[in-house]
Design a protein around this motif. Sequence first.
Motif, PDB file in Angstrom:
ATOM      1  N   LEU A  22     -11.563 -25.953 -39.701  1.00 51.26           N
ATOM      2  CA  LEU A  22     -10.883 -26.962 -40.513  1.00 51.26           C
ATOM      3  C   LEU A  22      -9.456 -27.165 -40.019  1.00 51.26           C
ATOM      4  O   LEU A  22      -8.968 -28.300 -39.935  1.00 51.26           O
ATOM      5  N   PHE A  23      -8.777 -26.079 -39.682  1.00 49.79           N
ATOM      6  CA  PHE A  23      -7.431 -26.145 -39.126  1.00 49.79           C
ATOM      7  C   PHE A  23      -7.419 -27.021 -37.871  1.00 49.79           C
ATOM      8  O   PHE A  23      -6.533 -27.871 -37.684  1.00 49.79           O
ATOM      9  N   LEU A  24      -8.407 -26.822 -37.002  1.00 45.55           N
ATOM     10  CA  LEU A  24      -8.451 -27.553 -35.732  1.00 45.55           C
ATOM     11  C   LEU A  24      -8.867 -29.011 -35.902  1.00 45.55           C
ATOM     12  O   LEU A  24      -8.736 -29.805 -34.967  1.00 45.55           O
ATOM     13  N   ASP A  25      -9.361 -29.375 -37.081  1.00 45.77           N
ATOM     14  CA  ASP A  25      -9.627 -30.790 -37.359  1.00 45.77           C
ATOM     15  C   ASP A  25      -8.337 -31.577 -37.554  1.00 45.77           C
ATOM     16  O   ASP A  25      -8.308 -32.799 -37.376  1.00 45.77           O
ATOM     17  N   PHE A  26      -7.266 -30.874 -37.921  1.00 42.99           N
ATOM     18  CA  PHE A  26      -5.998 -31.539 -38.230  1.00 42.99           C
ATOM     19  C   PHE A  26      -4.880 -31.189 -37.246  1.00 42.99           C
ATOM     20  O   PHE A  26      -3.947 -31.975 -37.076  1.00 42.99           O
ATOM     21  N   LEU A  27      -4.958 -30.024 -36.626  1.00 42.86           N
ATOM     22  CA  LEU A  27      -3.890 -29.556 -35.748  1.00 42.86           C
ATOM     23  C   LEU A  27      -4.454 -29.160 -34.392  1.00 42.86           C
ATOM     24  O   LEU A  27      -5.660 -29.234 -34.158  1.00 42.86           O
ATOM     25  N   LYS A  28      -3.573 -28.728 -33.500  1.00 42.54           N
ATOM     26  CA  LYS A  28      -3.943 -28.488 -32.111  1.00 42.54           C
ATOM     27  C   LYS A  28      -4.203 -27.004 -31.848  1.00 42.54           C
ATOM     28  O   LYS A  28      -3.710 -26.141 -32.569  1.00 42.54           O
ATOM     29  N   PRO A  29      -4.970 -26.706 -30.781  1.00 45.55           N
ATOM     30  CA  PRO A  29      -5.248 -25.306 -30.446  1.00 45.55           C
ATOM     31  C   PRO A  29      -3.995 -24.468 -30.232  1.00 45.55           C
ATOM     32  O   PRO A  29      -3.955 -23.295 -30.626  1.00 45.55           O
ATOM     33  N   ARG A  30      -2.954 -25.037 -29.608  1.00 45.63           N
ATOM     34  CA  ARG A  30      -1.737 -24.252 -29.394  1.00 45.63           C
ATOM     35  C   ARG A  30      -1.066 -23.907 -30.728  1.00 45.63           C
ATOM     36  O   ARG A  30      -0.462 -22.829 -30.868  1.00 45.63           O
ATOM     37  N   GLN A  31      -1.183 -24.801 -31.702  1.00 45.24           N
ATOM     38  CA  GLN A  31      -0.633 -24.518 -33.019  1.00 45.24           C
ATOM     39  C   GLN A  31      -1.457 -23.441 -33.727  1.00 45.24           C
ATOM     40  O   GLN A  31      -0.913 -22.595 -34.441  1.00 45.24           O
ATOM     41  N   PHE A  32      -2.749 -23.450 -33.496  1.00 46.50           N
ATOM     42  CA  PHE A  32      -3.616 -22.396 -34.014  1.00 46.50           C
ATOM     43  C   PHE A  32      -3.175 -21.042 -33.469  1.00 46.50           C
ATOM     44  O   PHE A  32      -3.089 -20.058 -34.217  1.00 46.50           O
ATOM     45  N   GLN A  33      -2.916 -20.977 -32.168  1.00 45.80           N
ATOM     46  CA  GLN A  33      -2.532 -19.711 -31.541  1.00 45.80           C
ATOM     47  C   GLN A  33      -1.258 -19.153 -32.163  1.00 45.80           C
ATOM     48  O   GLN A  33      -1.168 -17.950 -32.455  1.00 45.80           O
ATOM     49  N   VAL A  34      -0.276 -20.002 -32.374  1.00 44.76           N
ATOM     50  CA  VAL A  34       0.996 -19.546 -32.929  1.00 44.76           C
ATOM     51  C   VAL A  34       0.829 -19.094 -34.375  1.00 44.76           C
ATOM     52  O   VAL A  34       1.364 -18.060 -34.783  1.00 44.76           O
ATOM     53  N   VAL A  35       0.075 -19.847 -35.163  1.00 46.71           N
ATOM     54  CA  VAL A  35      -0.133 -19.466 -36.566  1.00 46.71           C
ATOM     55  C   VAL A  35      -0.936 -18.169 -36.647  1.00 46.71           C
ATOM     56  O   VAL A  35      -0.615 -17.266 -37.433  1.00 46.71           O
ATOM     57  N   TYR A  36      -1.974 -18.056 -35.836  1.00 47.07           N
ATOM     58  CA  TYR A  36      -2.842 -16.871 -35.866  1.00 47.07           C
ATOM     59  C   TYR A  36      -2.053 -15.615 -35.518  1.00 47.07           C
ATOM     60  O   TYR A  36      -2.052 -14.638 -36.276  1.00 47.07           O
ATOM     61  N   TRP A  37      -1.350 -15.638 -34.391  1.00 43.77           N
ATOM     62  CA  TRP A  37      -0.631 -14.434 -33.958  1.00 43.77           C
ATOM     63  C   TRP A  37       0.669 -14.250 -34.722  1.00 43.77           C
ATOM     64  O   TRP A  37       1.113 -13.121 -34.930  1.00 43.77           O
ATOM     65  N   GLY A  38       1.274 -15.333 -35.157  1.00 44.55           N
ATOM     66  CA  GLY A  38       2.443 -15.202 -36.029  1.00 44.55           C
ATOM     67  C   GLY A  38       2.069 -14.521 -37.326  1.00 44.55           C
ATOM     68  O   GLY A  38       2.786 -13.645 -37.827  1.00 44.55           O
ATOM     69  N   GLY A  39       0.907 -14.901 -37.889  1.00 42.85           N
ATOM     70  CA  GLY A  39       0.432 -14.261 -39.105  1.00 42.85           C
ATOM     71  C   GLY A  39       0.111 -12.801 -38.895  1.00 42.85           C
ATOM     72  O   GLY A  39       0.412 -11.952 -39.757  1.00 42.85           O
ATOM     73  N   ALA A  40      -0.502 -12.479 -37.755  1.00 44.31           N
ATOM     74  CA  ALA A  40      -0.832 -11.082 -37.460  1.00 44.31           C
ATOM     75  C   ALA A  40       0.434 -10.231 -37.351  1.00 44.31           C
ATOM     76  O   ALA A  40       0.498  -9.118 -37.877  1.00 44.31           O
ATOM     77  N   ILE A  41       1.443 -10.757 -36.674  1.00 44.75           N
ATOM     78  CA  ILE A  41       2.686  -9.997 -36.473  1.00 44.75           C
ATOM     79  C   ILE A  41       3.477  -9.868 -37.767  1.00 44.75           C
ATOM     80  O   ILE A  41       3.919  -8.772 -38.136  1.00 44.75           O
TER      81      ILE A  41
END
Length: 277
Positions: free
Chosen positions: A95-114
Amino acid sequence: MNNNFGDLRYRFFKSGNPAMLYIAINIIVFIVVGVGSLFLPANMGDYYVNEYLAFPADIAQWPFRFYTIVSYAFLHGGLLHILFNLLWLYWMGNLFLDFLKPRQFQVVYWGGAIVGALAFALIFNLSPQLDSKNATLIGASAAVMAIFSAIATLVPNYSVRLLLFGDVRLKYLLLVYVLIDVVGVTPRSMNIGGNLAHLGGALFGFIYIKSLQRGTDLSSFLIKKPKLKVIKNEKPKQKSAAVNQVEIDAILDKISKSGYENLTAKEKQTLFDASKN
């Protein structure tokens, strides 16, 4: 069988979908760790995971286990743990990738993990009731929660259909999960570390989208800049002959009578050449 395997390999590793990529990596790591534990004495598999791959709350261990800020997000404590995380990563990630870009996914995913790991460590080190020396963190929950929080912040009124509940808007679903995690942040909670990490991940996802809506994309450092080509400058060729002034005057008279648009292509080029000289 070959076609099915090739289709799965494409979807997980070659489609460019980071959600599917992380689902595959998590499954592979879970299987490798599980099978490897069969060849170790009882409980030694969990010991090695907690001792070398899990993220420690004890700050004194960070210089020696710096890599655990990444490795912890690929480890899970059981089948239900990984199943729940990967199902939410599949639903909310796509659903995230329906609205935003893969590079934004990467930053949100790893930003959230950190941020989730740091929130876990911060509370464990500040609270006198918690044991930071022996506490460790594993699981992709903080990263998945960041993706969930981000998409719920971006499209809060988007509805998803849940079994027994029907259509539920993302903002209400996120609110329920946040409240559950807040209630779970007590010294007697069985998963206080996980709940703290969830809240840290949710906070990062929320901040990312709010920053994006204000015009600041925290993933902009991943945008590839176009390569500059060096072109050798050459001296302009000199006109072999001077422009005929009589011809220029005739063209100017024609412009005054019928306008510039009625000049022929040759007359326009002659006028252009004369203007450069």
